[in-house]
Design an enzyme around this catalytic site. Structure first.
Site, PDB file in Angstrom:
ATOM      1  N   THR A  42       0.684  -1.061  -0.136  1.00 55.15           N
ATOM      2  CA  THR A  42       0.366  -0.117  -0.053  1.00 55.15           C
ATOM      3  C   THR A  42       1.227   1.866  -0.240  1.00 55.15           C
ATOM      4  OG1 THR A  42      -0.155  -0.236   2.427  1.00 55.15           O
ATOM      5  CG2 THR A  42      -2.265  -0.850   0.776  1.00 55.15           C
ATOM      6  N   VAL A  44       0.652   4.242   1.187  1.00 55.77           N
ATOM      7  CA  VAL A  44       1.180   5.120   2.735  1.00 55.77           C
ATOM      8  C   VAL A  44       2.523   4.549   3.665  1.00 55.77           C
ATOM      9  CG1 VAL A  44       0.345   6.783   4.343  1.00 55.77           C
ATOM     10  CG2 VAL A  44      -0.777   6.815   2.300  1.00 55.77           C
ATOM     11  N   CYS A  45       2.173   2.978   3.682  1.00 50.66           N
ATOM     12  CA  CYS A  45       2.712   2.182   4.070  1.00 50.66           C
ATOM     13  C   CYS A  45       4.339   1.792   3.920  1.00 50.66           C
ATOM     14  CB  CYS A  45       2.202   0.918   4.216  1.00 50.66           C
ATOM     15  SG  CYS A  45       0.492   0.914   5.374  1.00 50.66           S
ATOM     16  N   THR A  46       4.562   2.279   2.545  1.00 50.76           N
ATOM     17  CA  THR A  46       5.040   2.196   1.354  1.00 50.76           C
ATOM     18  C   THR A  46       6.070   2.941   2.149  1.00 50.76           C
ATOM     19  OG1 THR A  46       4.621   0.871   0.143  1.00 50.76           O
ATOM     20  CG2 THR A  46       6.639   1.707  -0.683  1.00 50.76           C
ATOM     21  N   LEU A  49       7.302   3.110   5.922  1.00 56.52           N
ATOM     22  CA  LEU A  49       8.053   1.720   6.559  1.00 56.52           C
ATOM     23  C   LEU A  49       9.789   2.301   6.416  1.00 56.52           C
ATOM     24  CD1 LEU A  49       7.198  -1.407   6.473  1.00 56.52           C
ATOM     25  CD2 LEU A  49       6.494   0.305   8.118  1.00 56.52           C
TER      26      LEU A  49
END
Ligand code: BEZ
Length: 211
Positions: A42, A44-46, A49
């Site tokens: 996804t 935003v998560c990329t 992290l």
């Protein structure tokens, strides 16, 4: 009822992108950040992290271990980590829990069914060396977190654990701090010899004591 400040952070053993990990053993006697994200692959998560990977040395300086979580499996994590490394120009160097059975998500109340019953929200827990929860924040899926803010909070938590001070709004390491209310104004010079300023009887400022 979710976990609250001062509660013991529950221990768990989980499969992660870096093997099976006992959470308490991983934290050792240092500080910890456990954070969940809604899912692998996804956007935003990329970026989140990637941001945490780039801040790894800042967490290390503060004796703080980080661990991420999503309800996706290990194979997904592996492929996604190489995408993060490629697109965010970094190396993901902390474990991501593969919480397919939602054991840890349930333990930490990371699934909020009225938001989405299948995905974890963006929860963050900062855990102290005593394994107690020092901070919780919850963001919606559509808003990426500010991880510099977590570093700032860790600086405040570590300072205020050692000295009878509190940190004011927007404080950053190196700036003046608030003298704790339990200290009488006449006792300030002995405790904080770098000086102090009485703005109001209840608002006394002093330079950061450990610098
Ligand atoms: C994201 O990480 O990009 C994301 C995840 C779930 C819902 C919306 C965005």
């Amino acid at each position: 009822m979710g976990l609250r400040l001062g509660d013991l952070a529950p221990n768990f053993v989980a499969e992660t992108s870096e093997g099976k990990i006992d959470f308490y053993e991983y934290l050792g006697d240092g500080w910890g950040v456990l954070f969940s994200h809604p899912g692998d692959y996804t956007p935003v998560c990329t970026t989140e992290l990637g941001a945490v990977a780039k801040l790894r040395s800042e967490f290390e300086k503060r004796n703080t271990k980080v661990m991420a979580l999503s309800v996706d499996g290990l194979e997904n994590h592996k492929g996604w980590i190489s995408d993060i490394n490629e697109t965010q120009h970094t190396v993901v160097n902390f474990p991501i829990i593969a919480d397919e059975d939602r054991k840890v998500s349930d333990l930490y109340d990371m699934i909020h069914p009225n938001s989405n019953e299948n995905l974890t929200v963006r929860s963050v827990f900062i855990i102290g060396p005593d394994k107690k929860i020092k901070l919780t924040i919850t963001y919606p899926a559509s808003t990426g977190r500010n991880f510099e803010e977590l570093i700032r909070v860790i600086d405040s938590l570590q300072l205020t654990a050692k000295y009878s001070v509190a940190t004011p709004a927007d404080w950053k390491k190196g700036e003046d701090v608030v003298v704790g209310l339990s200290i009488k104004t006449e006792d300030i010079p002995a405790k904080f010899p770098k000086g102090h300023k009485v703005v109001k009887p209840y608002l006394r400022m002093t330079p950061q004591p450990d610098l």
